[in-house]
Design an enzyme around this catalytic site. Structure first.
Site, short mmCIF file in Angstrom:
data_model
loop_
_atom_site.label_atom_id
_atom_site.label_comp_id
_atom_site.label_asym_id
_atom_site.label_seq_id
_atom_site.Cartn_x
_atom_site.Cartn_y
_atom_site.Cartn_z
N ASP A 187 42.10 58.30 33.12
CA ASP A 187 41.56 57.80 34.38
C ASP A 187 42.35 58.39 35.55
OD1 ASP A 187 39.84 54.96 35.20
OD2 ASP A 187 41.15 55.87 36.70
N ILE A 188 41.65 58.75 36.62
CA ILE A 188 42.30 59.39 37.76
C ILE A 188 43.15 58.41 38.57
CG2 ILE A 188 40.50 59.06 39.54
CD1 ILE A 188 40.75 62.12 40.10
N ASN A 190 33.69 47.33 32.50
CA ASN A 190 33.24 46.73 33.76
C ASN A 190 31.73 46.95 33.88
OD1 ASN A 190 35.85 45.98 34.51
ND2 ASN A 190 36.24 47.94 35.51
N GLN A 193 32.10 47.52 38.79
CA GLN A 193 31.77 48.83 38.21
C GLN A 193 31.47 49.79 39.36
OE1 GLN A 193 28.36 48.93 35.56
NE2 GLN A 193 28.65 51.09 35.09
N SER A 194 32.11 50.95 39.32
CA SER A 194 31.94 51.91 40.42
C SER A 194 31.32 53.23 39.97
CB SER A 194 33.29 52.20 41.09
OG SER A 194 34.19 52.78 40.16
N HIS A 234 31.34 53.24 30.45
CA HIS A 234 32.68 53.69 30.02
C HIS A 234 33.52 52.50 29.62
CE1 HIS A 234 32.54 53.15 34.40
NE2 HIS A 234 33.77 52.66 34.32
N HIS A 278 37.34 51.21 29.47
CA HIS A 278 38.71 51.46 29.91
C HIS A 278 39.63 51.06 28.76
CE1 HIS A 278 37.96 51.68 34.40
NE2 HIS A 278 36.87 51.02 34.02
P1 DGP Z 1 34.77 51.34 37.02
O1 DGP Z 1 35.29 50.76 38.28
O2 DGP Z 1 34.88 50.39 35.86
O3 DGP Z 1 33.37 51.88 37.19
O4 DGP Z 1 35.74 52.54 36.65
C1 DGP Z 1 35.56 53.85 37.07
C2 DGP Z 1 36.85 54.56 36.83
O5 DGP Z 1 36.62 55.94 36.97
C3 DGP Z 1 37.96 54.21 37.83
O6 DGP Z 1 39.03 53.56 37.15
C4 DGP Z 1 38.42 55.55 38.38
C5 DGP Z 1 37.79 56.55 37.45
N1 DGP Z 1 37.38 57.78 38.08
C6 DGP Z 1 36.60 57.90 39.17
N2 DGP Z 1 36.42 59.20 39.47
C7 DGP Z 1 37.10 59.90 38.53
C8 DGP Z 1 37.30 61.30 38.31
O7 DGP Z 1 36.80 62.18 39.01
N3 DGP Z 1 38.08 61.65 37.26
C9 DGP Z 1 38.65 60.72 36.44
N4 DGP Z 1 39.40 61.16 35.44
N5 DGP Z 1 38.49 59.39 36.62
C10 DGP Z 1 37.72 58.99 37.65
#
Ligand code: DGP
Length: 126
Positions: free
Chosen positions: A34-35, A91, A98-99, A104, A106
């Site tokens: 995760d970023i 999420n 959820q974004s 996915h 976590h």
């Molecule tokens: P959620 O809020 O549950 O939808 O989690 C989305 C996750 O995705 C959040 O923890 C950050 C991650 N994320 C968003 N953009 C990127 C990206 O470009 N690369 C990676 N590795 N993770 C990302």
């Protein structure tokens, strides 16, 4: 058959159009860091097929759901938290914040986590 959605961030990671630190992949799932990690270990586990959220997982996706769970176990071994413990969180929707709308899990760990997540809040049971 087309599995990816062109404007989906995670589909673009699957296709290699956006870089990610991939820790595991097979024909069905991809797992990457995760970023914005919320724990010392924080991996996202996604299916290769675009599915927006858990709400959109259908009966035909039974195998995909299984592959995601198995991948979580394999990734936990790869990153060394199998024995110390970990949590798998999906999420789903607005309340869960959820974004990214490509389903996915976590996988988080590498530290002692609290439970319940919101101690002190009143619970609502039917
Ligand atoms: P959620 O809020 O549950 O939808 O989690 C989305 C996750 O995705 C959040 O923890 C950050 C991650 N994320 C968003 N953009 C990127 C990206 O470009 N690369 C990676 N590795 N993770 C990302």
């Amino acid at each position: 058959m087309i599995y990816q959605k062109p404007d989906c961030l995670f589909c673009r990671i699957i296709l290699g159009e956006i870089p990610a630190k991939i820790v595991y992949r097979n024909d069905h799932v991809v797992a990457f860091r995760d970023i914005t990690p919320v724990a010392p270990q924080h991996i996202l586990i996604i299916p290769v097929k675009h599915i927006s959220s858990l709400n959109d997982l259908g009966p035909a996706d039974e195998m995909i759901a299984g592959h995601m769970l198995l991948a979580a176990r394999i990734v936990a071994e790869i990153i060394g938290i199998r024995e110390s413990g970990y949590r798998l969180v999906f999420n789903t929707g607005a309340d869960a914040m959820q974004s990214v709308f490509h389903i996915h899990g976590h996988l988080i760990g590498g530290t002692q986590m609290g439970w319940p997540p919101f101690p002190g809040l009143p619970t609502v049971h039917a």
